[in-house]
Motif scaffolding. Structure first.
Motif, short mmCIF file in Angstrom:
data_model
loop_
_atom_site.label_atom_id
_atom_site.label_comp_id
_atom_site.label_asym_id
_atom_site.label_seq_id
_atom_site.Cartn_x
_atom_site.Cartn_y
_atom_site.Cartn_z
N SER A 119 -10.61 -10.86 12.67
CA SER A 119 -9.49 -9.93 12.87
C SER A 119 -8.81 -9.59 11.55
O SER A 119 -8.43 -8.43 11.32
CB SER A 119 -8.48 -10.54 13.85
OG SER A 119 -7.88 -11.71 13.33
N GLU A 120 -8.68 -10.57 10.67
CA GLU A 120 -7.98 -10.33 9.40
C GLU A 120 -8.83 -9.51 8.44
O GLU A 120 -8.32 -8.62 7.76
CB GLU A 120 -7.56 -11.65 8.78
CG GLU A 120 -6.46 -12.35 9.59
CD GLU A 120 -5.98 -13.63 8.95
OE1 GLU A 120 -6.75 -14.23 8.17
OE2 GLU A 120 -4.83 -14.03 9.23
N SER A 121 -10.13 -9.79 8.36
CA SER A 121 -10.97 -9.01 7.45
C SER A 121 -11.09 -7.57 7.92
O SER A 121 -11.13 -6.64 7.10
CB SER A 121 -12.36 -9.65 7.31
OG SER A 121 -13.10 -9.58 8.52
N PHE A 122 -11.11 -7.37 9.23
CA PHE A 122 -11.18 -6.00 9.75
C PHE A 122 -9.87 -5.26 9.53
O PHE A 122 -9.86 -4.09 9.11
CB PHE A 122 -11.54 -6.01 11.24
CG PHE A 122 -11.83 -4.65 11.80
CD1 PHE A 122 -12.87 -3.88 11.32
CD2 PHE A 122 -11.04 -4.12 12.82
CE1 PHE A 122 -13.13 -2.61 11.83
CE2 PHE A 122 -11.29 -2.86 13.35
CZ PHE A 122 -12.35 -2.11 12.86
N ALA A 123 -8.74 -5.95 9.78
CA ALA A 123 -7.43 -5.32 9.55
C ALA A 123 -7.27 -4.97 8.07
O ALA A 123 -6.74 -3.90 7.74
CB ALA A 123 -6.32 -6.24 10.01
N ASP A 124 -7.71 -5.86 7.18
CA ASP A 124 -7.63 -5.58 5.75
C ASP A 124 -8.48 -4.37 5.37
O ASP A 124 -8.06 -3.52 4.58
CB ASP A 124 -8.08 -6.80 4.94
CG ASP A 124 -7.07 -7.93 4.97
OD1 ASP A 124 -5.90 -7.68 5.33
OD2 ASP A 124 -7.44 -9.06 4.61
N ALA A 125 -9.68 -4.28 5.95
CA ALA A 125 -10.56 -3.15 5.66
C ALA A 125 -9.95 -1.84 6.14
O ALA A 125 -10.01 -0.82 5.44
CB ALA A 125 -11.93 -3.38 6.30
N LEU A 126 -9.36 -1.86 7.34
CA LEU A 126 -8.72 -0.65 7.87
C LEU A 126 -7.58 -0.20 6.97
O LEU A 126 -7.41 1.00 6.70
CB LEU A 126 -8.20 -0.90 9.28
CG LEU A 126 -9.24 -1.06 10.40
CD1 LEU A 126 -8.53 -1.31 11.73
CD2 LEU A 126 -10.11 0.18 10.51
N LEU A 127 -6.78 -1.15 6.50
CA LEU A 127 -5.64 -0.81 5.66
C LEU A 127 -6.10 -0.30 4.30
O LEU A 127 -5.60 0.73 3.82
CB LEU A 127 -4.73 -2.03 5.49
CG LEU A 127 -3.47 -1.83 4.65
CD1 LEU A 127 -2.57 -0.74 5.24
CD2 LEU A 127 -2.70 -3.15 4.52
N GLU A 128 -7.03 -0.98 3.69
CA GLU A 128 -7.45 -0.65 2.32
C GLU A 128 -8.31 0.60 2.25
O GLU A 128 -8.19 1.39 1.31
CB GLU A 128 -8.22 -1.83 1.73
CG GLU A 128 -7.34 -3.07 1.52
CD GLU A 128 -8.16 -4.32 1.25
OE1 GLU A 128 -9.41 -4.21 1.10
OE2 GLU A 128 -7.56 -5.42 1.21
N VAL B 205 0.84 -1.20 0.00
CA VAL B 205 0.00 0.00 0.00
C VAL B 205 0.87 1.25 0.00
O VAL B 205 0.61 2.21 -0.74
CB VAL B 205 -0.94 0.00 1.22
CG1 VAL B 205 -1.76 1.29 1.28
CG2 VAL B 205 -1.87 -1.22 1.18
N VAL B 206 1.93 1.24 0.82
CA VAL B 206 2.82 2.41 0.91
C VAL B 206 3.48 2.69 -0.45
O VAL B 206 3.65 3.86 -0.83
CB VAL B 206 3.89 2.17 1.99
CG1 VAL B 206 4.94 3.27 1.97
CG2 VAL B 206 3.24 2.10 3.37
N LYS B 207 3.83 1.63 -1.19
CA LYS B 207 4.48 1.81 -2.49
C LYS B 207 3.58 2.49 -3.51
O LYS B 207 4.06 2.97 -4.54
CB LYS B 207 4.96 0.45 -3.01
CG LYS B 207 6.18 -0.08 -2.28
CD LYS B 207 6.61 -1.45 -2.80
CE LYS B 207 7.82 -1.97 -2.04
NZ LYS B 207 8.24 -3.32 -2.49
N GLN B 208 2.30 2.54 -3.23
CA GLN B 208 1.37 3.25 -4.11
C GLN B 208 1.35 4.75 -3.81
O GLN B 208 0.59 5.50 -4.43
CB GLN B 208 -0.04 2.68 -3.94
CG GLN B 208 -0.18 1.22 -4.31
CD GLN B 208 -1.56 0.68 -4.01
OE1 GLN B 208 -2.57 1.36 -4.21
NE2 GLN B 208 -1.63 -0.55 -3.52
N GLY B 209 2.19 5.17 -2.87
CA GLY B 209 2.25 6.58 -2.50
C GLY B 209 1.21 6.98 -1.47
O GLY B 209 0.95 8.17 -1.27
N ILE B 210 0.63 5.99 -0.81
CA ILE B 210 -0.43 6.24 0.18
C ILE B 210 0.18 6.39 1.57
O ILE B 210 1.06 5.63 1.96
CB ILE B 210 -1.45 5.08 0.17
CG1 ILE B 210 -2.15 5.01 -1.19
CG2 ILE B 210 -2.47 5.24 1.29
CD1 ILE B 210 -3.03 3.81 -1.36
N ASP B 211 -0.29 7.40 2.30
CA ASP B 211 0.17 7.63 3.67
C ASP B 211 -0.55 6.66 4.60
O ASP B 211 -1.77 6.74 4.77
CB ASP B 211 -0.12 9.07 4.09
CG ASP B 211 0.18 9.31 5.55
OD1 ASP B 211 1.21 8.80 6.04
OD2 ASP B 211 -0.62 10.01 6.22
#
Length: 397
Positions: free
Chosen positions: A337-346, A28-34
């Motif tokens: 936990s994983e689906s929520f963490a993925d949602a928070l990140l994305e 995600v960071v490599k896409q230039g996202i903070d």
């Protein structure tokens, strides 16, 4: 280039849990996202200057330029003994009840290989620090996680251990203040642990990594403060958290002389020794003024308060930890936990650690660190609110 096959032991090891998280975040960071990094366990504050100065002064000394003494310099072990006497009222023999490691992780890895045989079981908590589940495999042993629950303050009930597990269990690993739950041990719990250890002739290891961080006026207690504890086990301490010395890679173990002797023997062969200037820096940390430690604990408590209040304000009903620098937040209904963490990140660009990586009983939680400034913690809450994640929780099938 030739491709060589690693040993069966290495092939059997799972991938480092935190490495897999970092890879997902890096994409995600490599896409230039903070991204706001709340998943990490690496302290963000600088090492106090007197500690740096002590190491710099020690490095040019001729006495520090040869091979270090096995098990640690006498001066460092005496500093450790003085530290434990001052902080916890525990008396230690520097020669027989103290040994030094190049980081507490090395001690955690060495302990199963030092105390277990193939087929043995190490007991710990579920959820618990992921390495507790990996390291016994290096000894041909395995881990049993005692389920812990929020309603029990995440303290294990030894009566729940199945008889067939208990028969093979030859090591108990504990960690309070706890990673990931932020729970704290009580005097009654440690007393129960000593009784359990005596009854089953089982050594106890207490990982005291977050010893300096207790909140709401409550100070974490050392396992060795418990009557009879030193006869039954040891405590592992790292300077990484208390003094922001993560990059120095220095820690130590104290307690039962027979375990200390075995650990020192293993470490001397497997890892050699800790550089002398770093040991001198460790002495300066332990013997010096402790104002920076008090300030650090206050900083984490303030960050905890800000984060918990911010999350509650946006509708996420979270529980405040009692210690460490981690929060253990229950995920909203409908998520793992994983689906929520993925949602928070994305969707919110906030990185947290899924609780599933800490054991089967962690799947309804995420671990959230307090290692970002207050402004970023508030921003994380604002991003989560704006993303709509909390109001759009999926329904479980």
């Amino acid at each position: 280039m030739a491709e060589f096959i690693p040993s069966r032991q290495v092939q059997a090891l799972p991938a480092n849990y935190f490495t897999s998280i970092e890879q997902k975040i890096d994409a995600v960071v490599k896409q230039g996202i903070d991204v706001i990094h709340l998943h990490t366990g690496s302290p963000d504050q600088p090492t106090p200057k007197p500690i740096i100065e002590a190491m710099n002064q020690a490095a040019p000394l001729h006495e520090n330029q040869g091979y270090p003494t096995a098990g640690g310099k006498r001066s460092f072990k005496e500093a450790i003994s003085s530290f434990y006497r001052r902080e916890y009222g525990v008396t230690l023999d520097p020669e027989t009840e103290v040994t030094v490691f190049d980081g507490a992780t090395v001690a955690i890895s060495a302990l199963p290989q030092t105390l277990l045989n193939p087929g043995d079981v190490m007991l710990t908590t579920d959820p618990g620090y992921p390495l507790y589940y990996v390291c016994p495999e290096l000894a041909g042993a395995r881990t049993y996680g005692i389920p812990v629950r929020a309603e029990d303050d995440f303290l294990p009930d030894y009566r729940t251990i199945p008889a067939d597990i208990l028969e093979k269990a030859h090591l108990l690993m504990l960690n309070y203040p706890n990673n990931p739950t932020g729970a704290m041990a009580t005097e009654a719990f440690f007393a129960d642990t000593v009784r359990f250890s005596r009854k089953h002739q089982m050594p106890v290891v207490h990982d005291f990594a977050y010893a300096a961080f207790g909140f709401d006026g409550k100070r974490p207690i050392s396992f060795l403060q418990t009557p009879g504890a030193k006869e039954q086990g040891i405590e592992v301490y790292t300077l990484s958290k208390t003094y922001n010395m993560a990059g120095f890679r220095v820690g130590f173990a104290v307690g039962n002389a027979s375990i200390i002797r075995a650990l020192s023997t293993f470490h001397d062969i497997d890892h050699s020794d800790v550089p002398s200037p770093i040991q001198d820096a460790g002495s300066a940390a332990l013997l010096g003024a402790q104002q920076s430690v008090q300030q650090l604990c206050a900083l984490y408590e303030q960050r905890r308060n800000v984060l918990v209040e911010s999350m509650r304000a946006i509708g996420w009903d979270v529980r405040a930890p009692k210690g460490s620098f981690f929060c253990w937040f229950k995920v909203p209904n409908g998520y793992t936990s994983e689906s929520f963490a993925d949602a928070l990140l994305e969707r919110a660009h906030v990185a947290v650690a899924p609780g599933a990586g800490f054991g089967t009983h962690g799947d309804q939680f995420v671990r959230v660190g307090l290692l970002e400034p207050e402004e970023r913690l508030k921003e994380a809450a604002e991003r989560i609110k704006a993303s709509g994640i909390l109001s759009e929780a999926p329904v479980k099938n």
